[in-house]
Design an enzyme around this catalytic site. Structure first.
Site, PDB file in Angstrom:
ATOM      1  N   ILE A   1       0.919  -1.197  -0.138  1.00  0.00           N
ATOM      2  CA  ILE A   1       0.096   0.019   0.039  1.00  0.00           C
ATOM      3  C   ILE A   1       0.905   1.220   0.009  1.00  0.00           C
ATOM      4  O   ILE A   1       0.517   2.278  -0.549  1.00  0.00           O
ATOM      5  CB  ILE A   1      -0.975   0.066   1.206  1.00  0.00           C
ATOM      6  CG1 ILE A   1      -1.727  -1.352   1.278  1.00  0.00           C
ATOM      7  CG2 ILE A   1      -1.902   1.223   1.131  1.00  0.00           C
ATOM      8  CD1 ILE A   1      -2.499  -1.407   2.583  1.00  0.00           C
TER       9      ILE A   1
ATOM     10  N   LEU B   1      13.028  -2.717   4.478  1.00  0.00           N
ATOM     11  CA  LEU B   1      12.880  -3.771   3.532  1.00  0.00           C
ATOM     12  C   LEU B   1      12.865  -5.136   4.197  1.00  0.00           C
ATOM     13  O   LEU B   1      12.951  -6.255   3.338  1.00  0.00           O
ATOM     14  CB  LEU B   1      14.394  -3.640   2.418  1.00  0.00           C
ATOM     15  CG  LEU B   1      14.484  -2.461   1.423  1.00  0.00           C
ATOM     16  CD1 LEU B   1      15.643  -2.451   0.564  1.00  0.00           C
ATOM     17  CD2 LEU B   1      13.175  -2.288   0.864  1.00  0.00           C
TER      18      LEU B   1
ATOM     19  N   ILE C   1      12.781   1.620  12.031  1.00  0.00           N
ATOM     20  CA  ILE C   1      12.418   3.062  12.633  1.00  0.00           C
ATOM     21  C   ILE C   1      12.865   3.223  14.081  1.00  0.00           C
ATOM     22  O   ILE C   1      13.249   4.091  14.521  1.00  0.00           O
ATOM     23  CB  ILE C   1      10.731   2.638  12.791  1.00  0.00           C
ATOM     24  CG1 ILE C   1       9.941   2.708  11.415  1.00  0.00           C
ATOM     25  CG2 ILE C   1      10.269   3.560  13.669  1.00  0.00           C
ATOM     26  CD1 ILE C   1       8.573   2.614  11.298  1.00  0.00           C
TER      27      ILE C   1
ATOM     28  N   ASN D   1       6.907  -4.727  17.098  1.00  0.00           N
ATOM     29  CA  ASN D   1       7.019  -3.928  15.579  1.00  0.00           C
ATOM     30  C   ASN D   1       5.820  -3.030  15.328  1.00  0.00           C
ATOM     31  O   ASN D   1       6.106  -2.013  14.487  1.00  0.00           O
ATOM     32  CB  ASN D   1       7.112  -4.888  14.444  1.00  0.00           C
ATOM     33  CG  ASN D   1       7.781  -4.184  13.315  1.00  0.00           C
ATOM     34  OD1 ASN D   1       8.703  -3.477  13.328  1.00  0.00           O
ATOM     35  ND2 ASN D   1       7.362  -4.635  11.766  1.00  0.00           N
TER      36      ASN D   1
ATOM     37  N   TYR E   1      -2.498  -8.217  16.646  1.00  0.00           N
ATOM     38  CA  TYR E   1      -2.367  -7.441  15.479  1.00  0.00           C
ATOM     39  C   TYR E   1      -3.439  -6.147  15.712  1.00  0.00           C
ATOM     40  O   TYR E   1      -3.120  -5.161  15.939  1.00  0.00           O
ATOM     41  CB  TYR E   1      -2.776  -7.893  14.034  1.00  0.00           C
ATOM     42  CG  TYR E   1      -2.832  -7.307  12.785  1.00  0.00           C
ATOM     43  CD1 TYR E   1      -1.772  -6.331  12.787  1.00  0.00           C
ATOM     44  CD2 TYR E   1      -3.790  -7.076  12.195  1.00  0.00           C
ATOM     45  CE1 TYR E   1      -1.860  -5.106  11.767  1.00  0.00           C
ATOM     46  CE2 TYR E   1      -4.085  -6.174  11.157  1.00  0.00           C
ATOM     47  CZ  TYR E   1      -3.171  -5.250  10.879  1.00  0.00           C
ATOM     48  OH  TYR E   1      -3.141  -4.418   9.754  1.00  0.00           O
TER      49      TYR E   1
ATOM     50  N   LYS F   1      -2.619  -2.018  16.817  1.00  0.00           N
ATOM     51  CA  LYS F   1      -2.858  -0.692  16.200  1.00  0.00           C
ATOM     52  C   LYS F   1      -3.917   0.137  17.099  1.00  0.00           C
ATOM     53  O   LYS F   1      -3.832   1.264  17.042  1.00  0.00           O
ATOM     54  CB  LYS F   1      -3.684  -1.192  14.972  1.00  0.00           C
ATOM     55  CG  LYS F   1      -2.976  -1.916  13.909  1.00  0.00           C
ATOM     56  CD  LYS F   1      -2.177  -0.898  13.021  1.00  0.00           C
ATOM     57  CE  LYS F   1      -1.256  -1.517  12.212  1.00  0.00           C
ATOM     58  NZ  LYS F   1      -0.720  -0.863  10.921  1.00  0.00           N
TER      59      LYS F   1
ATOM     60  N   ILE G   1     -11.106 -22.602   0.462  1.00  0.00           N
ATOM     61  CA  ILE G   1     -12.026 -21.678   1.271  1.00  0.00           C
ATOM     62  C   ILE G   1     -12.477 -21.987   2.496  1.00  0.00           C
ATOM     63  O   ILE G   1     -12.656 -23.386   2.738  1.00  0.00           O
ATOM     64  CB  ILE G   1     -13.401 -21.657   0.072  1.00  0.00           C
ATOM     65  CG1 ILE G   1     -12.919 -20.979  -1.429  1.00  0.00           C
ATOM     66  CG2 ILE G   1     -14.487 -20.887   0.803  1.00  0.00           C
ATOM     67  CD1 ILE G   1     -14.064 -20.963  -2.311  1.00  0.00           C
TER      68      ILE G   1
ATOM     69  N   ARG H   1     -12.457 -20.942   9.516  1.00  0.00           N
ATOM     70  CA  ARG H   1     -11.359 -20.510  10.638  1.00  0.00           C
ATOM     71  C   ARG H   1     -11.751 -20.136  11.861  1.00  0.00           C
ATOM     72  O   ARG H   1     -12.861 -19.200  11.682  1.00  0.00           O
ATOM     73  CB  ARG H   1     -10.095 -19.616   9.862  1.00  0.00           C
ATOM     74  CG  ARG H   1      -9.177 -20.027   8.778  1.00  0.00           C
ATOM     75  CD  ARG H   1      -8.411 -19.207   8.304  1.00  0.00           C
ATOM     76  NE  ARG H   1      -9.420 -17.969   7.752  1.00  0.00           N
ATOM     77  CZ  ARG H   1      -8.748 -17.099   7.022  1.00  0.00           C
ATOM     78  NH1 ARG H   1      -7.456 -17.545   6.685  1.00  0.00           N
ATOM     79  NH2 ARG H   1      -9.559 -15.959   6.657  1.00  0.00           N
ATOM     80  N   ALA H   2     -11.142 -20.306  12.879  1.00  0.00           N
ATOM     81  CA  ALA H   2     -11.716 -19.730  14.257  1.00  0.00           C
ATOM     82  C   ALA H   2     -11.618 -18.211  14.276  1.00  0.00           C
ATOM     83  O   ALA H   2     -10.634 -17.648  13.628  1.00  0.00           O
ATOM     84  CB  ALA H   2     -10.694 -19.699  15.395  1.00  0.00           C
TER      85      ALA H   2
HETATM   86  N1  LIG Z   1      -2.937  -4.835   3.083  1.00  0.00           N
HETATM   87  C1  LIG Z   1      -4.188  -4.660   3.631  1.00  0.00           C
HETATM   88  O1  LIG Z   1      -5.319  -5.416   3.512  1.00  0.00           O
HETATM   89  C2  LIG Z   1      -4.309  -3.799   4.988  1.00  0.00           C
HETATM   90  C3  LIG Z   1      -5.571  -3.934   5.825  1.00  0.00           C
HETATM   91  C4  LIG Z   1      -5.552  -2.986   6.951  1.00  0.00           C
HETATM   92  C5  LIG Z   1      -4.329  -2.300   7.126  1.00  0.00           C
HETATM   93  N2  LIG Z   1      -3.137  -2.505   6.688  1.00  0.00           N
HETATM   94  C6  LIG Z   1      -2.048  -1.802   7.201  1.00  0.00           C
HETATM   95  O2  LIG Z   1      -1.551  -1.053   5.917  1.00  0.00           O
HETATM   96  C7  LIG Z   1      -0.009  -1.002   6.125  1.00  0.00           C
HETATM   97  C8  LIG Z   1       0.696  -1.435   4.809  1.00  0.00           C
HETATM   98  O3  LIG Z   1       0.324  -2.664   4.566  1.00  0.00           O
HETATM   99  P1  LIG Z   1       0.821  -3.613   3.574  1.00  0.00           P
HETATM  100  O4  LIG Z   1      -0.075  -4.606   3.022  1.00  0.00           O
HETATM  101  O5  LIG Z   1       1.200  -2.420   2.352  1.00  0.00           O
HETATM  102  O6  LIG Z   1       2.067  -4.195   4.181  1.00  0.00           O
HETATM  103  P2  LIG Z   1       3.543  -4.498   3.582  1.00  0.00           P
HETATM  104  O7  LIG Z   1       4.281  -5.684   4.423  1.00  0.00           O
HETATM  105  O8  LIG Z   1       3.527  -4.708   2.149  1.00  0.00           O
HETATM  106  O9  LIG Z   1       4.504  -3.149   3.934  1.00  0.00           O
HETATM  107  C9  LIG Z   1       4.952  -2.724   5.000  1.00  0.00           C
HETATM  108  C10 LIG Z   1       6.313  -2.027   4.788  1.00  0.00           C
HETATM  109  O10 LIG Z   1       6.710  -1.830   6.194  1.00  0.00           O
HETATM  110  C11 LIG Z   1       8.229  -1.896   6.306  1.00  0.00           C
HETATM  111  N3  LIG Z   1       8.311  -2.418   7.567  1.00  0.00           N
HETATM  112  C12 LIG Z   1       8.093  -3.071   8.487  1.00  0.00           C
HETATM  113  N4  LIG Z   1       8.575  -2.796   9.662  1.00  0.00           N
HETATM  114  C13 LIG Z   1       9.318  -1.795   9.681  1.00  0.00           C
HETATM  115  C14 LIG Z   1      10.173  -1.052  10.606  1.00  0.00           C
HETATM  116  N5  LIG Z   1      10.447  -1.487  11.764  1.00  0.00           N
HETATM  117  N6  LIG Z   1      11.180  -0.291  10.030  1.00  0.00           N
HETATM  118  C15 LIG Z   1      11.020   0.135   8.950  1.00  0.00           C
HETATM  119  N7  LIG Z   1      10.234  -0.422   7.941  1.00  0.00           N
HETATM  120  C16 LIG Z   1       9.472  -1.394   8.184  1.00  0.00           C
HETATM  121  C17 LIG Z   1       8.227  -3.395   5.329  1.00  0.00           C
HETATM  122  O11 LIG Z   1       9.599  -3.741   4.879  1.00  0.00           O
HETATM  123  C18 LIG Z   1       7.139  -3.193   4.365  1.00  0.00           C
HETATM  124  O12 LIG Z   1       7.884  -2.479   3.362  1.00  0.00           O
HETATM  125  C19 LIG Z   1       0.303  -1.794   7.480  1.00  0.00           C
HETATM  126  O13 LIG Z   1       0.232  -0.919   8.491  1.00  0.00           O
HETATM  127  C20 LIG Z   1      -1.043  -2.725   7.676  1.00  0.00           C
HETATM  128  O14 LIG Z   1      -1.307  -2.886   9.202  1.00  0.00           O
HETATM  129  C21 LIG Z   1      -3.095  -3.352   5.665  1.00  0.00           C
END
Ligand SMILES: NC(=O)c1ccc[n+]([C@@H]2O[C@H](COP(=O)([O-])OP(=O)(O)OC[C@H]3O[C@@H](n4cnc5c(N)ncnc54)[C@H](O)[C@@H]3O)[C@@H](O)[C@H]2O)c1
Length: 330
Positions: free
Chosen positions: A16, A37, A56, A96, A145, A149, A209, A282-283
């Protein structure tokens, strides 16, 4: 909408985050990606963005990045986000997603950056009684998780009270689809649309599924799929909103689609067989989970533009196919 802001995007090399960067650049902002990364990809960072490879918790690198680039606001996408893993290894998630995010707030305070957009999740609501969830519904996460958040959202609230740091928390449901340049590549992949498309591409034998005996029209779970470009647009709108206020907003399409409907859409888009196997439930999987996005429509003027499931699936398929061709050529 204002342009010309300098935005640091944590996790901007992820799924995202890379699309958020694309949207920031298209809106006339500067984007500085900060990513370790661990799950992201260097080649997902668009050429127009600057890149800092950093963790971070590495306070020195983060704080000097914020100061050097004269950052106006942070969009915080970096996180660990696999629900099942968070139940098996909560320590990883509190570290994290919570400890790390608090360290980000401290680095921002030290650098004088006072605006933050947070990517939060529908998992903060837990198992809602209502099929259409709005922001006034109780928050009661059923996994670490969602809990990490929510805890960070609460920290943002208190940081605003005490230090005047503005924030917008965007609670997403199921991000899906791709743009021309950026798409989803998680390892392991846990999201339905890429899994279904992997089966279409013969990269897995079938799609499992989890239950077909739910009280839904076809018996499979119903979820809210939102195109990743629509999500990205909301992040950019939130930057303007923070000039006035802080807040929490749901982001969804407001209309649910079942697991079986996703499979059918993928069969139509790809023209291929997609074998499925019905497994046990799934639970903790509620039958229906759909967002009300009325609040963000009202207050930020945001509305989804790519709601059609076939358009969402087709964008992901196109991106996957382009990458497969590129990988064969290189
Ligand atoms: N994908 C979904 O459907 C979804 C739904 C709800 C919320 N989110 C939230 O959106 C955000 C992005 O999701 P995504 O699917 O793109 O995830 P993703 O895993 O593709 O991207 C997360 C990025 O954060 C980086 N990262 C993780 N920990 C780090 C750290 N300590 N320091 C520096 N970089 C770090 C990773 O390398 C990765 O590039 C997340 O916060 C996730 O909780 C995603």
């Amino acid at each position: 909408m204002t342009s010309g802001m300098r935005i640091l995007v944590t996790g901007g090399a992820g799924y995202i985050g890379s699309v958020v960067v694309e949207e920031l650049l298209a809106s006339g902002h500067s984007a500085i990606v900060y990513d370790n990364l661990s799950q992201g990809h260097r080649d997902a960072v668009l050429p127009g963005a600057e890149f800092i490879q950093g963790e971070i918790l590495d306070r020195q690198t983060l704080e000097s990045g914020l100061k050097k680039h004269k950052i106006d606001a942070v969009i915080h996408m970096a996180a660990s986000s696999i629900v099942g893993e968070s139940c098996q290894n909560p320590a990883k998630y509190y570290s994290n997603n919570l400890v790390t995010s608090l360290a980000l707030l401290e680095a921002m305070r030290a650098a004088g950056v006072s605006r933050l957009v947070l990517s939060s999740t529908a998992a903060v609501y837990g198992e809602s009684e209502k099929p259409l969830i709005d922001e006034s519904d109780p928050t009661c996460p059923t996994n670490p998780y969602g809990d990490t958040k929510l805890a960070f959202e609460r920290a943002c609230h208190w940081y605003e009270q005490a230090y005047g740091m503005r924030f917008v928390s965007l609670r997403y449901f199921n991000a899906a689809g791709a743009t021309k340049f950026c798409g989803e590549r998680h390892d392991p992949e846990t999201h339905l649309i890429p899994i279904v498309l992997q089966a279409a591409a013969h990269l897995r034998r079938y799609v499992e599924i989890y239950g077909d005996d739910y009280p839904t029209p076809d018996g499979t779970c119903v979820r809210d799929y939102i195109h990743v470009s629509d999500l990205a647009r909301a992040h950019v709108l939130a930057l303007d909103y923070m000039k006035r206020s802080s807040g929490f907003f749901n982001l969804g399409c407001g209309g649910g689609r079942s697991v079986m409907e996703v499979v059918e859409a993928a069969r139509k888009v790809t023209g291929r067989e997609i074998p499925v196997r019905i497994g046990p439930r799934r639970a903790g999987d509620p039958a229906v989970l759909v967002a009300s996005s009325e609040k963000i429509k009202r207050e930020l003027g945001w509305a989804p533009e790519k709601q059609d499931l076939q358009i969402i699936v087709a964008s992901a398929w196109e991106w996957m196919s382009q990458r497969a061709v590129a990988n064969r050529v290189t």
